[in-house]
Scaffold this motif. Structure first.
Motif, PDB file in Angstrom:
ATOM      1  N   ARG A 167       0.864  -0.718  -0.254  1.00  0.00           N
ATOM      2  CA  ARG A 167      -0.020   0.362  -0.206  1.00  0.00           C
ATOM      3  C   ARG A 167       0.724   1.130   0.080  1.00  0.00           C
ATOM      4  N   GLU A 168       1.995   1.382   1.146  1.00  0.00           N
ATOM      5  CA  GLU A 168       2.812   2.446   0.559  1.00  0.00           C
ATOM      6  C   GLU A 168       3.303   2.552  -0.689  1.00  0.00           C
ATOM      7  N   ALA A 169       3.572   1.604  -1.110  1.00  0.00           N
ATOM      8  CA  ALA A 169       4.729   1.444  -3.030  1.00  0.00           C
ATOM      9  C   ALA A 169       3.287   2.147  -3.735  1.00  0.00           C
ATOM     10  N   LEU A 170       2.016   1.948  -3.665  1.00  0.00           N
ATOM     11  CA  LEU A 170       0.442   2.635  -4.479  1.00  0.00           C
ATOM     12  C   LEU A 170       0.232   3.985  -3.953  1.00  0.00           C
ATOM     13  N   TYR A 171       0.278   4.616  -2.366  1.00  0.00           N
ATOM     14  CA  TYR A 171       0.244   5.466  -2.251  1.00  0.00           C
ATOM     15  C   TYR A 171       1.335   6.980  -2.869  1.00  0.00           C
ATOM     16  N   ASP A 172       1.978   6.182  -2.794  1.00  0.00           N
ATOM     17  CA  ASP A 172       3.733   7.136  -3.363  1.00  0.00           C
ATOM     18  C   ASP A 172       3.343   7.025  -5.661  1.00  0.00           C
ATOM     19  N   VAL A 173       2.627   6.125  -5.723  1.00  0.00           N
ATOM     20  CA  VAL A 173       2.562   6.886  -7.068  1.00  0.00           C
ATOM     21  C   VAL A 173       1.107   6.966  -7.072  1.00  0.00           C
TER      22      VAL A 173
END
Length: 409
Positions: A167-173
């Motif tokens: 989810r952190e990677a998704l939020y970064d995107v």
């Protein structure tokens, strides 16, 4: 014949010398029983004889062939025959050698042995090797462009596969996408940039955003992007709370990997097409390698932008079950006020937005039923009244022209 990794084993009787003598460290000039080893071999030849019908354009291949005759210490000899009609001789200096032979009065088929001939052949081989080396070096320079891009993509993809908190990677995107769009729209050179940014947010994310809410950040892209990201994050947290907890992480990883893989495959095909056609730039006095690097850089930036945009769109359009998605749509705040009524039927933004059951509130003039009925009529599909006319068919107006040249122009 020049296969590597396989030695030719000589059978019994092919070599008359003793095996211990072969495996010893004696040289050809060392004496054995009053005779040198060279004299023994000349007196009674033995071993493997390699005959070459031509010279290869690479000296390395010739040396491999020559080395086949004396493996494992066995005696042997090699001899190569060259024709002036061979490709190697025809391309490099055969005319000069043929002129020398004609002046010397040599007949057709008569062998010619001279150190100058060997030197001429080696010179031709050296030129071919230099040409092949330049080709390989050029190919490597083209491959370096793709290798650098491949490392970036594979590193990005590998971090998602190995990450325990996707989810952190998704939020970064999502943050990168919003910031990039805000910096593009919210500039002093674009007076309508705030409206464009708000419309993009409505189409991409299920966030009920109005331009008045970002009026103070109209010239501050970072502040506007941060405010929008918080709204998007809240909407995504609401969506995730209604999903199956066991499948959420799998869904998020699937969204990221699917977007990367699909876009990367299309990008590889586009790069192959660019590689095949970039050589024609040389006719325009341009270096194909420089043009390839320049266009590849722009295409890769578009690739990363497209991947992140696909992830942002798919984040709110993917679900672990249909029931969870319906619950998410029902939980969204849906309120339509009078200044935004025209958005129902004006443009692709309203047509592409999911249209769940809406609670319509009219603030002035007319009832909600009449307002909703007019909006539905505005987005109703157009229907053809008569039969379809082809582009090359006669025009129905009777002018005698083709439809594409008349009313269909």
């Amino acid at each position: 014949m020049a296969g590597r990794g396989t030695d030719i084993k000589l059978g019994e009787g092919v070599v008359h010398l003793d095996r211990k003598l072969i495996e010893s460290n004696l040289r050809l000039d060392d004496r054995i029983n009053g005779q040198t080893l060279r004299e023994l071999l000349l007196e009674k030849p033995c071993g493997l004889c390699v005959l070459g019908s031509e010279r290869h354009e690479s000296r390395r291949i010739d040396r491999q062939l020559r080395g086949r005759c004396a493996r494992q210490g066995d005696p042997g000899v090699s001899r190569f025959y060259v024709s002036l009609e061979d490709d190697l001789m025809r391309l490099f200096g055969s005319d000069r050698i043929a002129g020398i032979m004609s002046r010397l009065g040599m007949e057709e088929g008569e062998p010619l042995e001279h150190r100058w001939l060997n030197r001429s052949i080696e010179t031709a081989q050296r030129r071919v090797e230099q040409q092949n080396f330049a080709i390989r070096k050029r190919t490597l320079e083209y491959d370096d462009v793709m290798n650098k891009q491949r490392e970036i993509i594979y590193t990005f993809r590998g971090s998602i596969v190995a990450s325990e908190n996707v989810r952190e990677a998704l939020y970064d995107v999502l943050s990168d996408v919003i910031v990039a769009k805000a910096e593009e729209c919210l500039t002093e050179e674009r007076p309508q940039g705030l409206t464009e940014f708000v419309d993009w947010v409505r189409v991409t994310f299920p966030v009920p955003l109005r331009a008045a809410e970002l009026q103070n950040q109209a010239t501050q892209p970072e502040a506007a992007a941060e405010a929008v990201f918080e709204r998007v994050k809240q909407a995504y947290e609401l969506k995730v709370s209604l999903e199956d907890p066991k499948m959420v992480q799998f869904m998020e990883r699937h969204i990221l990997l699917q977007s990367i893989d699909a876009q990367w495959q299309d990008y590889l095909r586009a790069m192959d097409a660019l590689r095949q056609g970039v050589g024609l730039r040389a006719y325009g006095q341009q270096d194909p390698l420089v043009e390839y690097r320049r266009e590849a850089y722009g295409m890769f930036e578009d690739l990363m932008r497209s991947i992140k945009q696909d992830i942002a769109v798919a984040a709110f359009r993917s679900t672990t079950s249909v029931r969870s998605f319906e619950s998410f749509l029902a939980a969204l705040p849906k309120q339509l006020v009078h200044p935004e009524v025209s958005l129902l039927g004006a443009g692709a933004a309203a047509r592409e937005r999911p249209r769940p059951a809406e609670t319509v509130t009219a603030s002035a003039g007319g009832g909600a039923d009449a307002l909703l009925e007019g909006a539905l009529e505005a987005v109703a599909p157009a229907r053809r009244e008569g039969p379809k006319v082809g582009r090359n068919d006669p025009c129905p107006c009777g002018s005698g022209k083709k439809y594409k040249k008349c009313c269909g122009a």
